[in-house]
Design a protein around this motif. Structure first.
Motif, PDB file in Angstrom:
ATOM      1  N   THR A 102       3.241   7.513  -4.915  1.00 12.44           N
ATOM      2  CA  THR A 102       4.021   7.348  -3.681  1.00 12.44           C
ATOM      3  C   THR A 102       4.755   6.008  -3.633  1.00 12.44           C
ATOM      4  O   THR A 102       5.710   5.865  -2.872  1.00 12.44           O
ATOM      5  CB  THR A 102       3.131   7.505  -2.435  1.00 12.44           C
ATOM      6  N   GLU A 103       4.331   5.040  -4.455  1.00 10.25           N
ATOM      7  CA  GLU A 103       5.096   3.795  -4.571  1.00 10.25           C
ATOM      8  C   GLU A 103       6.443   4.075  -5.228  1.00 10.25           C
ATOM      9  O   GLU A 103       7.456   3.500  -4.852  1.00 10.25           O
ATOM     10  CB  GLU A 103       4.319   2.770  -5.404  1.00 10.25           C
ATOM     11  N   ASP A 118       4.013   0.829 -12.780  1.00 13.86           N
ATOM     12  CA  ASP A 118       4.282  -0.363 -11.983  1.00 13.86           C
ATOM     13  C   ASP A 118       5.726  -0.426 -11.497  1.00 13.86           C
ATOM     14  O   ASP A 118       6.180  -1.452 -10.975  1.00 13.86           O
ATOM     15  CB  ASP A 118       3.941  -1.632 -12.783  1.00 13.86           C
ATOM     16  N   GLY A 119       6.459   0.675 -11.655  1.00 15.65           N
ATOM     17  CA  GLY A 119       7.851   0.702 -11.222  1.00 15.65           C
ATOM     18  C   GLY A 119       8.796  -0.057 -12.130  1.00 15.65           C
ATOM     19  O   GLY A 119       9.965  -0.251 -11.788  1.00 15.65           O
ATOM     20  N   PRO A 176       8.504   7.485  -2.570  1.00 18.95           N
ATOM     21  CA  PRO A 176       7.983   7.259  -1.214  1.00 18.95           C
ATOM     22  C   PRO A 176       8.036   8.478  -0.301  1.00 18.95           C
ATOM     23  O   PRO A 176       7.205   8.615   0.597  1.00 18.95           O
ATOM     24  CB  PRO A 176       8.863   6.122  -0.681  1.00 18.95           C
ATOM     25  N   PRO A 191      -1.656   6.592  -4.750  1.00 23.70           N
ATOM     26  CA  PRO A 191      -0.925   5.383  -4.345  1.00 23.70           C
ATOM     27  C   PRO A 191       0.172   4.990  -5.332  1.00 23.70           C
ATOM     28  O   PRO A 191       1.256   4.548  -4.914  1.00 23.70           O
ATOM     29  CB  PRO A 191      -2.022   4.312  -4.276  1.00 23.70           C
ATOM     30  N   GLU A 192      -0.081   5.136  -6.624  1.00 21.60           N
ATOM     31  CA  GLU A 192       0.932   4.747  -7.601  1.00 21.60           C
ATOM     32  C   GLU A 192       2.147   5.670  -7.531  1.00 21.60           C
ATOM     33  O   GLU A 192       3.291   5.226  -7.614  1.00 21.60           O
ATOM     34  CB  GLU A 192       0.349   4.776  -9.021  1.00 21.60           C
ATOM     35  N   ALA A 204      12.039   5.224  -5.295  1.00 21.39           N
ATOM     36  CA  ALA A 204      12.140   4.096  -4.367  1.00 21.39           C
ATOM     37  C   ALA A 204      13.232   3.129  -4.841  1.00 21.39           C
ATOM     38  O   ALA A 204      13.472   2.991  -6.045  1.00 21.39           O
ATOM     39  CB  ALA A 204      10.800   3.367  -4.296  1.00 21.39           C
TER      40      ALA A 204
END
Length: 370
Positions: free
Chosen positions: A211-212, A243-244, A215, A208-209, A234
């Motif tokens: 693909t955040e 955390d981007g 994407p 999940p982290e 993204a």
């Protein structure tokens, strides 16, 4: 009509000791093997031992600072010369069994009663050397008597993946500094780890982290599926972090089209290189048994980032989680390799078909006619 599904290797290829022995002999002991980072040997006499196939290998610096690699075996009775993984000697290596002593270039220089045996050729009875070269700031070792062309094997992997060598050269990996190393002891066959790294069919399920930040990986096609392709960040991601959040300044040599993109290369048989604008992540696998692979993962940053003590934890944490998720998945697969349900193997969907080329390569490299 082409089938959507193509077969994998049979389950026994991941558990059979004889298969693993052939892989050790015909793959790891004959190909270029990425062993250690050059910076680990800071001065003459510093050494590290690594396992390459069935051989323990000493890598050290000689008195003039040159790198050397030797089989970690005393020529007298076969005792292991260095029993520690890392260390430093002043001038020579001495066998702990009968005190045969070798200089940092591998020559036999002393032994009990050696002067009474003037017929002994001290060079011929020196340590057995291995071929060595530096690339990307790492020491690459080849145990074969006649090593394969580095250009036609290692560098060819880069060209086949990125389209040219320059795309990787721009990151100036050899000039980067180690910011973090994590070692993983994975209870899985090395091929399961390679297969996992090559595909992204699993990414939406367990990452999940990742693909955040990337994407397009949620669609199941890994960056390695396309020649020259880098997965785009993204829009809301400021950096390649858990955390981007914002990372560090872009590495100075990379091209504009490489900014805000992730590239990955599999360099067979045991290296993964991950490239993002502000750091590089390098995995080196050390296959130790049919069901055990030690993976050393290095996070490399510009010297200024490391020297200044800036916090790299958010960028480290992203791929550390990816590693944990991937290795957990591989460990879940390993026990099933012995199941009669997997006797004939599994299948690859279209986005994984390129893994079939890896399977073909393994079979060809380990064939009895080689």
């Amino acid at each position: 009509m082409t089938s959507s599904l193509i077969p994998t290797l049979p389950g026994r290829d991941y558990t059979d000791p004889e298969t693993f022995r052939r892989e050790q002999e015909r793959i790891f002991e004959r190909m270029w093997f990425c062993a250690i980072r050059v910076d680990e040997l800071a001065k003459p006499g510093a050494f590290r031992t690594v396992q390459i196939g069935r051989e323990s290998v000493i890598i050290t610096r000689n008195r003039s600072g040159g790198l050397r690699a030797f089989l970690n075996i005393c020529r007298h009775r076969g005792a292991k010369l260095c029993v520690q993984e890392t260390g430093e000697v002043r001038r020579n290596f001495q066998c702990p069994y009968h005190a045969w002593t070798y200089d940092l270039d591998g020559k036999l220089i002393a032994a009990p009663n050696l002067t009474k045996m003037p017929d002994i050729d001290r060079t011929a009875y020196g340590l057995v050397g291995a071929h060595l070269r530096e690339w990307l700031g790492y020491v690459w070792v080849c145990l074969a008597e006649e090593p394969p062309s580095f250009e036609d094997t290692v560098l060819r992997e880069v060209v086949d993946r990125l389209g040219d060598e320059e795309s990787l050269d721009r990151y100036q990996v050899a000039d980067l500094t180690l910011g973090k190393r994590i070692t993983y002891d994975v209870r899985a066959n090395w091929k399961l780890i390679v297969e996992n790294f090559m595909e992204c069919y699993h990414c939406a399920t367990i990452h999940p982290e990742l693909t955040e930040v990337l994407p397009e990986f949620a669609d199941g096609y890994a960056a390695q599926y396309y020649v020259g392709h880098g997965a785009e960040f993204a829009e809301e991601a400021k950096g390649f972090t858990v955390d981007g959040s914002e990372g560090f300044g872009r590495l100075p040599g990379i091209a504009d089209e490489q900014d805000r993109r992730y590239y990955a290369i599999t360099i067979k048989p045991q290296v993964f290189v991950n490239m993002v604008p502000d750091h590089i992540i390098v995995h080196r696998m050390f296959p130790l048994a049919t069901d055990r692979t030690v993976v050393e993962c290095d996070w490399l940053y510009s010297p200024e980032v490391v020297r200044s003590g800036r916090d790299v934890s958010r960028s480290v944490e992203l791929f550390h989680r990816v590693n944990q998720q991937d290795f957990d998945a591989c460990e879940r697969c390993q026990p099933a390799m012995d199941s009669r349900a997997y006797r004939s193997g599994g299948v690859l969907v279209p986005s994984e078909h390129h893994i079939g080329e890896f399977h073909k390569w393994v079979v060809e490299r380990t064939a009895d006619n080689r």
